[in-house]
Design a protein around this motif. Structure first.
Motif: not given
Ligand SMILES: CC(C)(COP(=O)(O)OP(=O)(O)OC[C@H]1O[C@@H](n2cnc3c(N)ncnc32)[C@H](O)[C@@H]1OP(=O)(O)O)[C@@H](O)C(=O)NCCC(=O)NCCS
Length: 156
Positions: A10-15, A35-39, A50-56
């Motif tokens: 459920t966070e992929v769209v924010s990512m 591609e994001l869902y797959e990986n 506040r929710g998503l603050g970062g990704l790697v």
């Protein structure tokens, strides 16, 4: 409350939104939703109130090589150690997998140096790691610098 953890679907769209903002500045390569869902299992996220603050992401290329990529920290959180923490998280996973070396292609070599990476000639990396670059308007004259970090094998 904040933490680094694996993302939920459920966070992929924010990512993607965070990646799109950085991609618009040509700081990271854009990634499409499929591609994001797959990986998604490549990724870790930093979340706060506040929710998503970062990704790697840690993307495995071959038996002894993986890329640290899609690293973005939300604007208001920068300069507080979140980026380093995200990098250390994927480095720790790479060590668990006994990957010998991780690399990043970046215009911020100083940031990666502070996380133990060193600059190498891009030609030291196998040609196949550049396959995602082929659709980029900057390819092949891109100014990204190859940074690598050699990892210690884990002891059983
Ligand atoms: C690059 C980015 C992820 C850094 O995240 P951050 O949370 O601000 O970084 P940190 O606070 O963990 O910084 C760790 C160290 O790197 C340094 N650093 C951070 N950003 C830097 C930059 N742009 N240039 C040089 N050094 C930088 C910090 O000063 C800190 O050093 P210190 O330990 O001596 O204080 C963040 O600025 C970002 O999302 N930028 C846009 C996307 C991007 O460029 N991604 C990288 C693509 S390879």
């Amino acid at each position: 409350m904040y933490m680094v953890r694996k993302p939920k679907l459920t966070e992929v769209v924010s990512m993607k939104q965070l990646l799109d903002e950085a991609a618009a500045e040509e700081q990271v390569l854009p990634r499409q939703l499929p591609e994001l869902y797959e990986n998604v299992r490549d990724f870790y996220v930093y979340v706060d109130e506040r929710g998503l603050g970062g990704l790697v992401a840690l993307h495995i290329d071959m038996v002894d090589l993986a890329e640290v990529r899609s690293l973005v920290v939300r604007g208001d959180l920068r300069g507080r150690g979140v980026g380093r923490r995200l990098v250390e998280t994927v480095v720790a996973e790479a060590e668990l997998l006994d990957i010998a070396r991780v690399y990043a292609l970046t215009r911020l070599p100083e940031f990666f140096e502070k996380s133990g990476f060193r600059e190498v000639d891009r030609n030291e990396l196998p040609y196949k790691v550049f396959k995602d670059c082929i659709g980029c308007r900057l390819y092949p004259g891109c100014d990204e610098i190859a940074m690598v970090r050699d990892l210690a094998a884990t002891k059983e």
